[in-house]
Design a protein around this motif. Structure first.
Motif, short mmCIF file in Angstrom:
data_model
loop_
_atom_site.label_atom_id
_atom_site.label_comp_id
_atom_site.label_asym_id
_atom_site.label_seq_id
_atom_site.Cartn_x
_atom_site.Cartn_y
_atom_site.Cartn_z
N GLN A 117 9.36 55.06 87.42
CA GLN A 117 8.42 55.57 86.58
C GLN A 117 9.19 56.07 85.18
OE1 GLN A 117 4.99 56.16 86.74
NE2 GLN A 117 5.29 56.63 84.66
N MET A 118 8.67 55.46 84.20
CA MET A 118 9.65 55.68 82.88
C MET A 118 8.55 56.50 81.88
SD MET A 118 11.22 52.01 82.26
CE MET A 118 9.72 51.14 82.17
N ASN A 119 8.76 57.48 81.55
CA ASN A 119 8.19 58.47 80.66
C ASN A 119 8.94 58.62 79.21
OD1 ASN A 119 6.12 58.70 82.74
ND2 ASN A 119 7.20 60.39 83.52
N SER A 120 8.16 59.15 78.27
CA SER A 120 8.62 59.30 77.02
C SER A 120 9.50 58.25 76.41
CB SER A 120 9.50 60.64 77.21
OG SER A 120 8.70 61.66 77.40
N LEU A 121 9.10 57.04 76.57
CA LEU A 121 9.85 55.71 76.36
C LEU A 121 10.32 56.04 74.68
CD1 LEU A 121 7.99 53.33 78.36
CD2 LEU A 121 10.41 53.71 78.55
N LYS A 122 11.63 55.28 74.49
CA LYS A 122 12.06 55.23 73.32
C LYS A 122 12.51 53.63 72.87
CE LYS A 122 14.42 59.60 74.13
NZ LYS A 122 16.05 60.16 74.01
N PRO A 123 12.53 53.27 71.74
CA PRO A 123 12.53 51.84 71.30
C PRO A 123 13.98 51.37 71.93
CG PRO A 123 11.96 53.00 69.19
CD PRO A 123 12.14 54.04 70.49
N GLU A 124 14.83 52.29 72.09
CA GLU A 124 16.31 51.92 72.81
C GLU A 124 16.08 51.59 74.16
OE1 GLU A 124 15.63 54.67 70.80
OE2 GLU A 124 16.72 56.45 71.41
N ASP A 125 14.86 51.99 74.89
CA ASP A 125 14.82 51.42 76.15
C ASP A 125 14.35 50.30 76.25
OD1 ASP A 125 13.20 54.83 76.56
OD2 ASP A 125 15.27 54.23 77.31
N THR A 126 14.32 49.39 75.18
CA THR A 126 13.86 48.22 75.19
C THR A 126 14.94 47.10 76.04
OG1 THR A 126 12.31 48.26 73.40
CG2 THR A 126 13.02 45.94 73.69
N ALA A 127 14.45 46.14 77.06
CA ALA A 127 15.11 45.44 77.58
C ALA A 127 14.58 44.67 78.84
CB ALA A 127 16.37 46.41 78.19
N VAL A 128 15.36 43.85 79.41
CA VAL A 128 14.87 43.35 80.77
C VAL A 128 15.37 44.14 81.74
CG1 VAL A 128 14.79 41.42 82.29
CG2 VAL A 128 14.89 41.16 79.62
N TYR A 129 14.40 44.66 82.60
CA TYR A 129 14.56 45.63 83.70
C TYR A 129 14.79 44.70 84.91
CZ TYR A 129 14.36 49.62 80.81
OH TYR A 129 14.52 50.62 79.82
N TYR A 130 16.05 45.10 85.69
CA TYR A 130 16.06 44.45 87.07
C TYR A 130 16.14 45.28 87.83
CZ TYR A 130 17.64 40.44 84.03
OH TYR A 130 17.79 39.63 83.19
N CYS A 131 15.76 44.87 89.21
CA CYS A 131 15.96 45.79 90.30
C CYS A 131 17.20 45.08 91.12
CB CYS A 131 14.77 46.00 91.18
SG CYS A 131 14.16 44.80 92.38
N ALA A 132 17.82 45.63 92.01
CA ALA A 132 18.85 45.20 92.94
C ALA A 132 18.89 45.75 94.31
CB ALA A 132 20.36 45.25 92.05
N ALA A 133 19.53 45.20 95.13
CA ALA A 133 19.56 45.80 96.63
C ALA A 133 20.88 45.72 97.01
CB ALA A 133 18.53 45.07 97.68
N ASP A 134 21.37 46.63 97.59
CA ASP A 134 22.62 46.87 98.08
C ASP A 134 22.74 47.27 99.71
OD1 ASP A 134 25.55 47.33 98.66
OD2 ASP A 134 25.61 48.55 96.58
N SER A 135 23.41 46.43 100.22
CA SER A 135 23.52 46.38 101.86
C SER A 135 24.58 47.59 102.31
CB SER A 135 23.86 45.13 102.43
OG SER A 135 25.05 44.81 102.01
N ASP A 136 25.29 47.99 101.46
CA ASP A 136 26.37 48.89 101.64
C ASP A 136 25.47 50.24 101.87
OD1 ASP A 136 28.49 50.86 101.68
OD2 ASP A 136 29.71 49.81 100.27
N PRO A 137 26.03 51.11 102.83
CA PRO A 137 25.23 52.10 103.11
C PRO A 137 25.65 53.34 102.16
CG PRO A 137 26.62 51.71 104.79
CD PRO A 137 26.67 50.76 104.12
N ASP A 138 26.88 53.03 101.60
CA ASP A 138 27.48 54.03 100.63
C ASP A 138 27.98 53.69 99.40
OD1 ASP A 138 30.03 56.87 100.70
OD2 ASP A 138 28.06 56.60 99.67
#
Length: 125
Positions: free
Chosen positions: A82-103
């Motif tokens: 959830q992204m609120n109060s967005l700014k022009p500097e937030d402009t980008a391609v957003y990626y999600c990623a998964a990590d199998s390491d528990p820590d």
């Protein structure tokens, strides 16, 4: 193997909000730490936020603290940003990623095992 598909990006005016979603395939989603990263044109990919496998612990980059919220629904195999109060500097391609390491070291992109294709977020001034 985990496949990740982001959605929810778009064009928004400064001060507006967007909610990104990342849908994951695979029965082991609940065991993965999840992160959001972003990459603006001509810049390195940077950490935005992360959440532990249980959802108890969350982590944020300084520029987005207080404005962005990461959450997950392990029953629906989905993580949100959830992204609120967005700014022009937030402009980008957003990626999600998964990590199998528990820590894992959540802020390091190379720690993550799987990546989505990205979704464009553009914030106009």
């Amino acid at each position: 193997q985990v496949q990740l598909v982001e959605s929810g990006g778009g064009l928004v005016q400064a001060g507006g909000s967007l909610r990104l979603s990342c849908a994951a395939s695979g029965r082991t989603f609940s065991s993965y730490a999840m992160g959001w990263f972003r990459q603006a044109p001509g810049k390195e990919r940077e950490f935005v936020a992360a959440i532990s496998w249980s959802g108890v612990n969350t982590y944020y980059a300084e520029p987005v603290k207080g404005r962005f919220t990461i959450s997950r629904n392990n029953l629906q195999n989905t993580v949100y940003l959830q992204m609120n109060s967005l700014k022009p500097e937030d402009t980008a391609v957003y990626y999600c990623a998964a990590d199998s390491d528990p820590d894992p070291d959540y802020i390091l992109a190379h720690e993550y095992d799987y990546w989505g294709q990205g979704t464009q977020v553009t914030v106009s001034s």
